[in-house]
Design an enzyme around this catalytic site. Structure first.
Site, PDB file in Angstrom:
ATOM      1  N   CYS A 123       0.838  -1.196   0.000  1.00  8.34           N
ATOM      2  CA  CYS A 123       0.000   0.000   0.000  1.00  8.34           C
ATOM      3  C   CYS A 123       0.874   1.248   0.000  1.00  8.34           C
ATOM      4  CB  CYS A 123      -0.916  -0.025   1.224  1.00  8.34           C
ATOM      5  SG  CYS A 123      -2.108   1.339   1.277  1.00  8.34           S
ATOM      6  N   ASP A 140       0.507   3.685   1.898  1.00  9.05           N
ATOM      7  CA  ASP A 140       0.419   4.285   3.226  1.00  9.05           C
ATOM      8  C   ASP A 140       1.808   4.744   3.695  1.00  9.05           C
ATOM      9  OD1 ASP A 140       0.316   4.354   6.248  1.00  9.05           O
ATOM     10  OD2 ASP A 140      -1.792   3.941   5.805  1.00  9.05           O
ATOM     11  N   ARG A 170       2.999   5.038   6.543  1.00  9.13           N
ATOM     12  CA  ARG A 170       3.539   4.358   7.725  1.00  9.13           C
ATOM     13  C   ARG A 170       4.291   3.087   7.370  1.00  9.13           C
ATOM     14  NH1 ARG A 170      -2.195   4.105  10.607  1.00  9.13           N
ATOM     15  NH2 ARG A 170      -2.645   3.518   8.445  1.00  9.13           N
ATOM     16  N   HIS A 216      -1.766  -4.075   5.402  1.00  7.17           N
ATOM     17  CA  HIS A 216      -1.401  -3.527   6.706  1.00  7.17           C
ATOM     18  C   HIS A 216      -2.655  -3.156   7.480  1.00  7.17           C
ATOM     19  CE1 HIS A 216      -2.317   0.787   5.843  1.00  7.17           C
ATOM     20  NE2 HIS A 216      -2.137   0.380   4.600  1.00  7.17           N
ATOM     21  N   CYS A 250      -5.918   0.146   7.104  1.00  8.31           N
ATOM     22  CA  CYS A 250      -5.836   0.620   5.719  1.00  8.31           C
ATOM     23  C   CYS A 250      -7.026   1.507   5.391  1.00  8.31           C
ATOM     24  CB  CYS A 250      -5.768  -0.571   4.770  1.00  8.31           C
ATOM     25  SG  CYS A 250      -5.620  -0.119   3.026  1.00  8.31           S
TER      26      CYS A 250
END
Length: 923
Positions: A622, A624, A626, A686, A689
């Site tokens: 993803c 993302d 993080r 993760h 999400c």
């Protein structure tokens, strides 16, 4: 309530988890008690091995100290039994101290045997006091060069003294006297004793190296026992008049008396005995810890028997036990006691697993001292002296010499040895400490200052500690630099005093006034004027940019560009203005990379630039912020071919025919598989999400946006989660925390199916040259989970993500074909309801829930729903569903009500309840 131990109703009390399920009751009683010290076969054999080494060594040390021979056996018995029962190092074997050979011999000559016993008692009491004060670790704070030098000096002194006995003479009172008397001893000796001594030494050296199968069998017998036994037999045949062991009757055994002599000298003797005995015991304990750890880590074929994990030793408890043993040994007329490396290493290598081996060895020595006096009195003194001489030589460890030389501590080591030989143990330790302090001061004062040119700048490098002693040289080197030049001062050291700081600061101010530019940096790149909290607290690797505000204070604000400046002027400073803090952070991040990281990776990146990329795997995850892929996979440049998008989605190939479809993911897959020829593909989801949260929230009423046109590739994952034809993906050992986590896990499995539909992937997978992996990363826990191999390849009966432990090396275990999980991967509180395709839940459930689940959710009663919108009786899905939420079976495990929010639209027509574990979700 822990997720791994869900609440159970009364009707589940008779349930018993199977051993393979990995389920443990959180408050189950301990196993039935037994004997505190269990005796195993390996402990018994190890105790016999150590006993066969300890008897001749104890007698030999008593001979070397000119003490009563029975005193060595007393010390061996007390060291084995008392320290074995009370000590903090279960596998360490204690007995007569080899390190105290020289000290004890001097004490016997000065004060006599009975006063020496009193000194041993006092030293033991002092050890008990230090152990109670938890000073054991502090004793190891002495430089290793001093400790090993002390033991090596004692070993040389022992070898010199025993050489006189081997030659048929008597040792002198000091090591120097023994060395000076050797020429005279070589001129006057009878051949019998040297011959027996030489035979003993040859057997000690060659016995472990006997070749062939016969040699391997004989090698099981300790070399010390074999050498002494053969030497005794040869002496009985060819030299019947040689000097032999004489054990006095136990009724005439000498006991301690009140010490007589100067108080200061006696106190010094007590302190010396305590110091050497404690250091020898603690060093042996550390060595035993290492041997036990190495044995536990060895392959099973290299171990004598299965061994339990090694436990860290309690050194304070060990020191107290040594003190108790020394007090008792002195009270009963025995030699000083300490832990012995020779006996302890033999104990570990013989397969000992507990303190029972140590205690039994003491029992065997006691029985031998009482019942085998006649056999012991046949041993020649020359054989025992040769044995102890070899032990003394082994105390000069060449591995230790290499280590101290590697760390530039050999002068300390050599000074300590010379001090021990010439002035005694205590003075030798003091000399070693003085030399170590002098060497440390020399290193502190030694600073290497060089000047070089790099990219047109003058670079002054100071390696070492900057103190007032280095200020003259530093000022001289700085004064030679041209005025007004650009200079970088690199401080490669860990300490700088005030005088050096003022010198550098004053020179920097003067150079700047004359038009020069000065940058002062350290190894970490931090400026010299930065506070410690700024330089080291907020600017650590892997911290968010919001923590790096220290850069905004250290970089000066550039003046605004003048009107005459061109618009395309490449001015980096102009971009770093006060109203653009994000650019500040970007610029400082790039600067930090160029300063600290780029020099480390430049060579590797140059190689990759020349050779081209050859990544081993495609990593699709993803977008993302993080998720830092290189951090969680511990990878570097050239390792991963990474593709990131919103939701870690893989559009199926058939989606490519739809107008406006984004083919970037398919292109990346084709390039990675066909061109780069990666060996594996990993799809990583993760926790938390945002894409999965959006899918659960439903499509918006507004016209489709680019985001929703992309997220439609995640709708199959949502349908899979609601479908009764697929098992839910889950984490081994617990239920999903909410619907978002459930969908995140399911999405990884679904995208793997989309991945298999691509022609290039299907072709490589069929050929066995490409492997597919599913991964889930829990952001809040910083924990990775891998999908079991069977599920990843599409062949497994279940979809379970297994936790990756810190020490894991092999791939996760596959699920077996019959639906059973490996031990430890079962989910407590989970059952499964397997309806046949012919039974689409159109009638009530009247039979028991069955299936491959190993948790407690296989209750024998009828299924009942307790969630909102369902009736608690037997489930009947024949009518239209009216429940707005998810029903949960109570069976033998209860899940909190409202845990999931699936089934938003309610059931229509013929409902299909889809059981996963103890939860049934309406679809």
């Amino acid at each position: 309530m822990p997720s791994c131990a869900p609440a159970r109703h009364d009707h589940s009390r008779n349930w018993r988890p199977s051993r393979a399920s990995g389920f443990k009751r959180p408050h189950s009683p301990p196993p039935p008690g037994g004997r505190r010290y269990r005796l195993s076969g390996t402990d018994l054999s190890a105790s016999i091995t150590v006993f066969l080494i300890a008897v001749p060594m104890s007698l030999g040390l008593a001979v070397a100290m000119d003490a009563p021979l029975a005193a060595g056996l007393v010390a061996a018995v007390i060291g084995g039994i008392v320290v074995g029962l009370l000590g903090g190092v279960p596998l360490q074997v204690s007995g007569p101290s080899a390190g105290l050979t020289v000290v004890t011999a001097e004490l016997i000559q000065l004060y006599g045997w009975r006063t020496t016993c009193a000194i041993t008692i006092a030293a033991g009491l002092l050890q008990i006091l230090l152990g109670s004060l938890r000073a054991a670790r502090a004793a190891l704070a002495v430089s290793p060069a001093i400790v090993h030098g002390t033991l090596a000096g004692i070993g040389v002194a022992i070898a010199l003294a025993q050489l006189h006995i081997v030659l048929g003479g008597s040792p002198r009172s000091s090591a120097l006297g023994n060395a000076l008397a050797l020429p005279d001893q070589f001129e006057h000796f009878s051949p019998a004793a040297p011959a027996i001594g030489a035979l003993t030494i040859i057997l000690l050296v060659l016995w472990p190296r006997l070749p062939g199968r016969a040699g391997a069998g004989l090698g099981r017998l300790p070399a010390a026992l074999a050498a002494v036994a053969i030497a005794t037999a040869v002496a009985a045949a060819v030299a019947p008049g040689i000097a032999r062991v004489e054990l006095p009757a136990w009724r005439s055994h000498a006991l301690p008396e009140m010490p007589h002599g100067p108080v200061t000298a006696l106190a010094t003797a007590v302190f010396t005995v305590m110091l050497v005995a404690s250091l020898e015991s603690l060093l042996a304990a550390v060595a035993v810890d290492k041997l036990a750890a190495d044995r536990a880590a060895a392959p099973p074929k290299d171990r004598p028997a299965p061994t339990p994990p090694a436990k860290r030793s309690d050194l304070d408890r060990e020191l107290r036990a040594q003190g108790v043993a020394n007090s008792l040994s002195g009270l009963l007329g025995g030699l000083p006691v300490s832990g012995g490396a020779v006996r302890s290493s033999a104990n570990v290598r013989a397969g000992a697993t507990s303190r029972a081996a140590t205690v039994l060895h003491g029992v065997w020595v006691l029985l031998a001292a009482l019942l085998l006096v006649g056999a012991l009195e046949r041993i020649p003194l020359a054989a025992l002296a040769a044995l102890v001489m070899v032990v003394g030589i082994q105390m000069v460890n060449f591995a230790h010499i290499r280590q101290v030389h590697k760390h530039r501590e050999f002068p300390v080591y050599a000074a300590t040895i010379v001090g021990v030989l010439l002035a005694g143990v205590l003075m030798g330790v003091a000399i070693g400490i003085v030399v170590a302090m002098a060497l440390a001061l020399h290193r502190l004062a030694r600073t290497r200052i060089t000047v070089s040119q790099r990219d047109g700048r003058h670079v002054v490098t100071a390696r070492g500690q900057l103190t007032f002693l280095a200020v003259p040289r530093l000022s001289r080197m700085l004064g030679r630099l041209p005025q007004g030049a650009e200079v970088t001062v690199e401080l490669d050291g860990s300490f700088m005093d005030h005088a050096a700081y003022e010198t550098i600061q004053g020179w920097c101010a003067s150079q700047t006034t004359l038009g020069g530019r000065v940058e002062v940096t350290g190894r970490s790149g931090g400026r010299i004027a930065e506070p410690t909290s700024t330089a080291h607290s907020c600017c650590r690797p892997w911290t968010p940019w919001r923590n790096h505000q220290c850069h905004d204070r250290t970089i000066p604000t550039a003046p605004p560009p003048s009107a005459s400046g061109t618009a395309d002027s490449p001015s980096v400073s102009a971009a770093a203005s006060e109203d653009q803090p994000v650019v500040h952070r970007l610029l400082n991040g790039l600067s930090s990379f160029q300063r600290t990281t780029a020099p480390l990776v430049r060579e590797e990146l140059a190689r990759l630039a020349a050779e081209g990329q050859r990544p081993s795997q495609l990593f699709l995850t993803c977008a993302d912020s993080r998720l830092v892929t290189s951090m969680i996979t511990a990878s570097g440049p050239g390792d991963l071919f990474t593709v990131r998008n919103v939701g870690n989605l893989v559009p199926p190939p058939k989606a490519g025919s739809v107008s406006g479809t984004d083919d970037s993911v398919a292109a990346a897959i084709e390039y990675a598989v066909d061109v780069l020829e990666v060996e594996s593909i990993t799809i990583c989801g993760h926790s938390g999400c945002g894409a999965m949260q959006a899918l659960l929230g439903g499509a918006p009423t507004a016209p489709e946006t680019p985001m929703w046109r992309w997220l439609r590739h995640g709708l199959p994952s949502l349908e899979r989660m609601k479908s009764r034809h697929h098992s839910w993906a889950r984490i081994s050992g617990r239920l999903p925390t909410d619907a978002v986590e459930q969908l995140c896990l399911t999405n990884v499995v679904q995208q793997l199916e989309h991945l298999r539909e691509h022609d290039s992937v299907a072709r490589r997978v069929a050929a066995g040259t490409l492997r597919l992996h599913g991964m889930y990363f829990h952001v809040g826990e910083a924990q990775a989970y891998l999908l079991t191999e069977g599920a990843s390849s599409g062949t497994g009966p279940d979809e379970v993500f297994v936790r990756v432990a810190p020490g894991d090396r092999p791939a996760p275990r596959s699920l077996s074909g019959n639906g059973t999980r490996p031990s430890g991967s079962g989910v407590s509180g989970l059952g499964s309801d397997t309806d046949s395709p012919a039974d689409p839940d159109t009638g009530p459930h009247t039979g028991p829930d069955t299936g491959p689940g190993t948790g407690p959710g296989t209750g024998p009663g009828p299924e009942s729903d307790t969630g909102p919108g369902t009736d608690p009786g037997p489930e009947s899905d024949t009518g239209p569903g009216t429940g707005p939420g998810t029903g949960f079976r109570t069976g033998s495990g209860t899940v909190p009500e409202g845990l999931y929010e699936a089934g938003r639209a309610g059931r229509a027509g013929t409902g299909a309840s889809r059981p996963v574990g103890d939860a049934a979700v309406g679809a």
